[in-house]
Design a protein around this motif. Structure first.
Motif, PDB file in Angstrom:
ATOM      1  N   ASN A 277       0.800  -1.222   0.000  1.00  0.00           N
ATOM      2  CA  ASN A 277       0.000   0.000   0.000  1.00  0.00           C
ATOM      3  C   ASN A 277       0.835   1.277   0.000  1.00  0.00           C
ATOM      4  OD1 ASN A 277      -2.388  -1.531   0.109  1.00  0.00           O
ATOM      5  ND2 ASN A 277      -2.206  -1.717   2.345  1.00  0.00           N
ATOM      6  N   LEU A 278       2.151   1.139  -0.064  1.00  0.00           N
ATOM      7  CA  LEU A 278       3.036   2.294  -0.188  1.00  0.00           C
ATOM      8  C   LEU A 278       4.016   1.981  -1.309  1.00  0.00           C
ATOM      9  CD1 LEU A 278       3.677   5.073   1.287  1.00  0.00           C
ATOM     10  CD2 LEU A 278       5.594   3.856   2.333  1.00  0.00           C
ATOM     11  N   GLN A 279       4.071   2.837  -2.303  1.00  0.00           N
ATOM     12  CA  GLN A 279       4.897   2.569  -3.474  1.00  0.00           C
ATOM     13  C   GLN A 279       6.388   2.686  -3.142  1.00  0.00           C
ATOM     14  OE1 GLN A 279       3.397   1.356  -6.280  1.00  0.00           O
ATOM     15  NE2 GLN A 279       1.666   1.455  -4.850  1.00  0.00           N
ATOM     16  N   LYS A 280       7.212   2.142  -4.025  1.00  0.00           N
ATOM     17  CA  LYS A 280       8.646   2.021  -3.765  1.00  0.00           C
ATOM     18  C   LYS A 280       9.315   3.360  -3.496  1.00  0.00           C
ATOM     19  CE  LYS A 280      12.729  -0.482  -5.373  1.00  0.00           C
ATOM     20  NZ  LYS A 280      13.258  -1.442  -6.375  1.00  0.00           N
ATOM     21  N   ASN A 281       8.832   4.441  -4.097  1.00  0.00           N
ATOM     22  CA  ASN A 281       9.426   5.758  -3.840  1.00  0.00           C
ATOM     23  C   ASN A 281       9.343   6.137  -2.366  1.00  0.00           C
ATOM     24  OD1 ASN A 281      10.195   6.212  -6.466  1.00  0.00           O
ATOM     25  ND2 ASN A 281       8.361   7.373  -7.009  1.00  0.00           N
ATOM     26  N   GLY A 282       8.424   5.516  -1.640  1.00  0.00           N
ATOM     27  CA  GLY A 282       8.281   5.805  -0.221  1.00  0.00           C
ATOM     28  C   GLY A 282       9.183   4.968   0.659  1.00  0.00           C
ATOM     29  N   TRP A 283       9.520   3.745   0.216  1.00  0.00           N
ATOM     30  CA  TRP A 283      10.287   2.848   1.097  1.00  0.00           C
ATOM     31  C   TRP A 283      11.685   2.494   0.600  1.00  0.00           C
ATOM     32  CZ3 TRP A 283      11.778  -1.636  -1.246  1.00  0.00           C
ATOM     33  CH2 TRP A 283      10.997  -2.160  -2.289  1.00  0.00           C
ATOM     34  N   LYS A 284      12.040   2.922  -0.617  1.00  0.00           N
ATOM     35  CA  LYS A 284      13.297   2.465  -1.220  1.00  0.00           C
ATOM     36  C   LYS A 284      14.540   2.859  -0.426  1.00  0.00           C
ATOM     37  CE  LYS A 284      13.666   6.491  -4.300  1.00  0.00           C
ATOM     38  NZ  LYS A 284      13.728   6.937  -5.711  1.00  0.00           N
ATOM     39  N   ASN A 285      14.455   3.936   0.375  1.00  0.00           N
ATOM     40  CA  ASN A 285      15.630   4.400   1.124  1.00  0.00           C
ATOM     41  C   ASN A 285      15.622   3.989   2.596  1.00  0.00           C
ATOM     42  OD1 ASN A 285      17.037   5.740  -1.006  1.00  0.00           O
ATOM     43  ND2 ASN A 285      15.556   7.417  -0.894  1.00  0.00           N
ATOM     44  N   ASN A 319       7.883  -9.679   0.013  1.00  0.00           N
ATOM     45  CA  ASN A 319       9.068 -10.346  -0.531  1.00  0.00           C
ATOM     46  C   ASN A 319       9.979  -9.344  -1.242  1.00  0.00           C
ATOM     47  OD1 ASN A 319       8.055 -12.742   0.418  1.00  0.00           O
ATOM     48  ND2 ASN A 319       8.234 -13.841  -1.529  1.00  0.00           N
ATOM     49  N   GLU A 320       9.389  -8.470  -2.049  1.00  0.00           N
ATOM     50  CA  GLU A 320      10.183  -7.470  -2.764  1.00  0.00           C
ATOM     51  C   GLU A 320      10.788  -6.466  -1.797  1.00  0.00           C
ATOM     52  OE1 GLU A 320       9.789  -3.841  -6.054  1.00  0.00           O
ATOM     53  OE2 GLU A 320       8.000  -4.947  -5.413  1.00  0.00           O
ATOM     54  N   VAL A 321      10.002  -6.023  -0.821  1.00  0.00           N
ATOM     55  CA  VAL A 321      10.498  -5.032   0.134  1.00  0.00           C
ATOM     56  C   VAL A 321      11.698  -5.582   0.898  1.00  0.00           C
ATOM     57  CG1 VAL A 321       9.937  -3.646   2.163  1.00  0.00           C
ATOM     58  CG2 VAL A 321       8.218  -3.967   0.365  1.00  0.00           C
ATOM     59  N   ILE A 322      11.543  -6.769   1.469  1.00  0.00           N
ATOM     60  CA  ILE A 322      12.644  -7.359   2.244  1.00  0.00           C
ATOM     61  C   ILE A 322      13.835  -7.644   1.345  1.00  0.00           C
ATOM     62  CG2 ILE A 322      13.366  -9.374   3.595  1.00  0.00           C
ATOM     63  CD1 ILE A 322      10.505  -9.525   4.684  1.00  0.00           C
ATOM     64  N   GLY A 323      13.588  -8.173   0.154  1.00  0.00           N
ATOM     65  CA  GLY A 323      14.677  -8.486  -0.767  1.00  0.00           C
ATOM     66  C   GLY A 323      15.491  -7.257  -1.140  1.00  0.00           C
ATOM     67  N   ASP A 324      14.812  -6.152  -1.453  1.00  0.00           N
ATOM     68  CA  ASP A 324      15.519  -4.924  -1.827  1.00  0.00           C
ATOM     69  C   ASP A 324      16.268  -4.329  -0.637  1.00  0.00           C
ATOM     70  OD1 ASP A 324      14.386  -5.257  -4.322  1.00  0.00           O
ATOM     71  OD2 ASP A 324      13.875  -3.142  -4.532  1.00  0.00           O
ATOM     72  N   LEU A 325      15.622  -4.324   0.533  1.00  0.00           N
ATOM     73  CA  LEU A 325      16.267  -3.724   1.704  1.00  0.00           C
ATOM     74  C   LEU A 325      17.464  -4.553   2.172  1.00  0.00           C
ATOM     75  CD1 LEU A 325      13.280  -2.335   3.808  1.00  0.00           C
ATOM     76  CD2 LEU A 325      14.755  -1.150   2.196  1.00  0.00           C
ATOM     77  N   ASN A 326      17.434  -5.863   1.945  1.00  0.00           N
ATOM     78  CA  ASN A 326      18.578  -6.697   2.299  1.00  0.00           C
ATOM     79  C   ASN A 326      19.843  -6.241   1.572  1.00  0.00           C
ATOM     80  OD1 ASN A 326      17.089  -8.289   4.007  1.00  0.00           O
ATOM     81  ND2 ASN A 326      16.860  -9.988   2.576  1.00  0.00           N
ATOM     82  N   LYS A 327      19.669  -5.628   0.398  1.00  0.00           N
ATOM     83  CA  LYS A 327      20.814  -5.190  -0.405  1.00  0.00           C
ATOM     84  C   LYS A 327      21.297  -3.790  -0.039  1.00  0.00           C
ATOM     85  CE  LYS A 327      18.876  -7.745  -4.335  1.00  0.00           C
ATOM     86  NZ  LYS A 327      18.273  -7.607  -5.700  1.00  0.00           N
ATOM     87  N   THR A 328      20.468  -3.037   0.665  1.00  0.00           N
ATOM     88  CA  THR A 328      20.799  -1.618   0.891  1.00  0.00           C
ATOM     89  C   THR A 328      20.937  -1.216   2.360  1.00  0.00           C
ATOM     90  OG1 THR A 328      18.440  -1.010   0.814  1.00  0.00           O
ATOM     91  CG2 THR A 328      19.666  -0.956  -1.270  1.00  0.00           C
ATOM     92  N   THR A 329      20.619  -2.120   3.298  1.00  0.00           N
ATOM     93  CA  THR A 329      20.690  -1.748   4.713  1.00  0.00           C
ATOM     94  C   THR A 329      22.128  -1.512   5.172  1.00  0.00           C
ATOM     95  OG1 THR A 329      20.663  -4.101   5.271  1.00  0.00           O
ATOM     96  CG2 THR A 329      18.593  -2.921   5.444  1.00  0.00           C
ATOM     97  N   LYS A 330      22.247  -0.756   6.250  1.00  0.00           N
ATOM     98  CA  LYS A 330      23.573  -0.470   6.816  1.00  0.00           C
ATOM     99  C   LYS A 330      24.153  -1.738   7.440  1.00  0.00           C
ATOM    100  CE  LYS A 330      22.142   2.927   9.550  1.00  0.00           C
ATOM    101  NZ  LYS A 330      22.216   4.075  10.470  1.00  0.00           N
ATOM    102  N   SER A 331      25.451  -1.895   7.371  1.00  0.00           N
ATOM    103  CA  SER A 331      26.092  -3.033   8.016  1.00  0.00           C
ATOM    104  C   SER A 331      26.491  -2.656   9.430  1.00  0.00           C
ATOM    105  CB  SER A 331      27.332  -3.468   7.228  1.00  0.00           C
ATOM    106  OG  SER A 331      28.307  -2.429   7.248  1.00  0.00           O
ATOM    107  N   ILE A 332      26.679  -3.660  10.273  1.00  0.00           N
ATOM    108  CA  ILE A 332      27.144  -3.394  11.638  1.00  0.00           C
ATOM    109  C   ILE A 332      28.456  -2.652  11.604  1.00  0.00           C
ATOM    110  CG2 ILE A 332      28.032  -4.483  13.734  1.00  0.00           C
ATOM    111  CD1 ILE A 332      25.033  -4.619  13.582  1.00  0.00           C
TER     112      ILE A 332
END
Length: 332
Positions: A277-285, A319-332
């Protein structure tokens, strides 16, 4: 550090066969940056026409959500979230899980417990059993969230802002003037359950990390006698005192707390994203404020071991949200 906690969703199984994500989230702010973050947030609120009113995440569009994320990303903040797809849960299994957890409290009673403690445990058992299943699920996710925050912040800030580990200040969105039963239950269970988890998974520490502030007011390696049988032969120095970590928990009105309002925006936005219910422009970052966990960026929890997203004809949006964020999240 200042930790602000809120939830989003009903935690109820939907009538239709579609994903129904509910979330519990927390925004962790470095203490010395909290004032400037609030100032920046108030400027955004004024810009959007919410200068003197509380703002809710459900009121914001993709551009506004992204503006909040971009603002926060400049200040070494952390956002942690635990989610559950209620469409994959079964009410009878949740009930069984709830009753089993309540019974385990009573089963832990030994001859060393005094009458007052025994009565307290029995009262807590009854409180857990009395919880509606949706509140029990929320309690379970909240406890998981707090434990994860403790582990991640000790790793992340030991390398960046060690002084933040001196104090843990938890502020939770209060639902009523008086503490609710569910709030009472999780705030009382968090310490013993975190302690139990520490036996199974001792606190991870980095050789490069600075833990001087964390241990400034905390003991390490002194195991109470009644816990020794649970520790076994493991090194006592693998365990640390947790009372002070979870002692400063307050329930506050979000109308008067900008940190809880920010937590609401992020927690609601993640839920909306995972439900499609929220498009990628809202959650991509979002990856700019989320720190990667052991397996993935967002913890997707289930009460039932049989929960299986394969029941959907098409892959759920999360699935898409978690998959994309797995690639862009900050590392420890």
């Amino acid at each position: 550090m200042n930790i602000y906690i809120d939830e989003a969703g009903s935690f109820v199984k939907p009538e239709q066969n579609k994903c129904a994500i509910s979330t519990v989230g927390a925004l962790i702010l470095p203490e010395n940056k909290t004032k400037i973050i609030f100032s920046k947030f108030e400027a955004l609120k004024k810009k959007w026409g919410f200068a003197d009113t509380e703002i809710k995440g459900s009121q914001l569009d993709e551009s506004q959500v992204n503006s909040v994320i971009e603002m926060l990303s400049k200040y070494n903040v952390m956002f942690e979230v635990v989610a559950i797809d209620m469409n994959l849960e079964e009410n009878d299994i949740t009930t069984e899980h709830k009753l089993n957890r309540a019974q385990k409290l009573v089963d832990s009673i030994t001859e060393e417990f005094n009458e007052n403690l025994i009565q307290y445990i029995h009262n807590t058992k009854q409180e857990i059993e009395s919880l509606p299943n949706q509140l029990y699920v929320q309690v379970t996710l909240t406890i998981e969230l707090l434990i994860q925050i403790f582990q991640k912040t000790t790793l992340y800030y030991s390398l960046r802002k060690p002084k933040e580990l001196e104090n843990f200040k938890w502020m939770v969105d209060a639902k009523n003037m008086n503490m609710t039963t569910s709030e009472k239950v999780w705030s009382e269970l968090i310490l013993p359950l975190a302690q139990t988890r520490s036996f199974e998974e001792p606190l991870m520490m980095l050789n490069e990390g600075d833990y001087s502030y964390f241990f400034k007011n905390r003991t390490r390696g002194e195991i109470p006698e009644y816990l020794i049988p649970h520790v076994g032969e493991r090194d006592p120095n693998d365990f640390s005192e947790l009372n002070s970590v979870f002692s400063d928990i307050t329930f506050e009105d979000s109308k008067n707390n900008l940190g809880i309002q920010l937590a609401d925006i992020l927690t609601t936005a993640i839920r909306r994203s995972m439900n499609g219910n929220l498009q990628k422009n809202g959650w991509k970052n979002f990856g700019k404020v989320i720190v990667m966990g052991k397996k993935q960026s967002i913890t997707l929890r289930s009460i039932s071991e049989e929960a299986n997203p394969d029941k959907y004809e098409t892959k759920p949006p999360y699935n898409e949200v978690i998959g994309d964020l797995n690639k862009t999240t900050k590392s420890i």
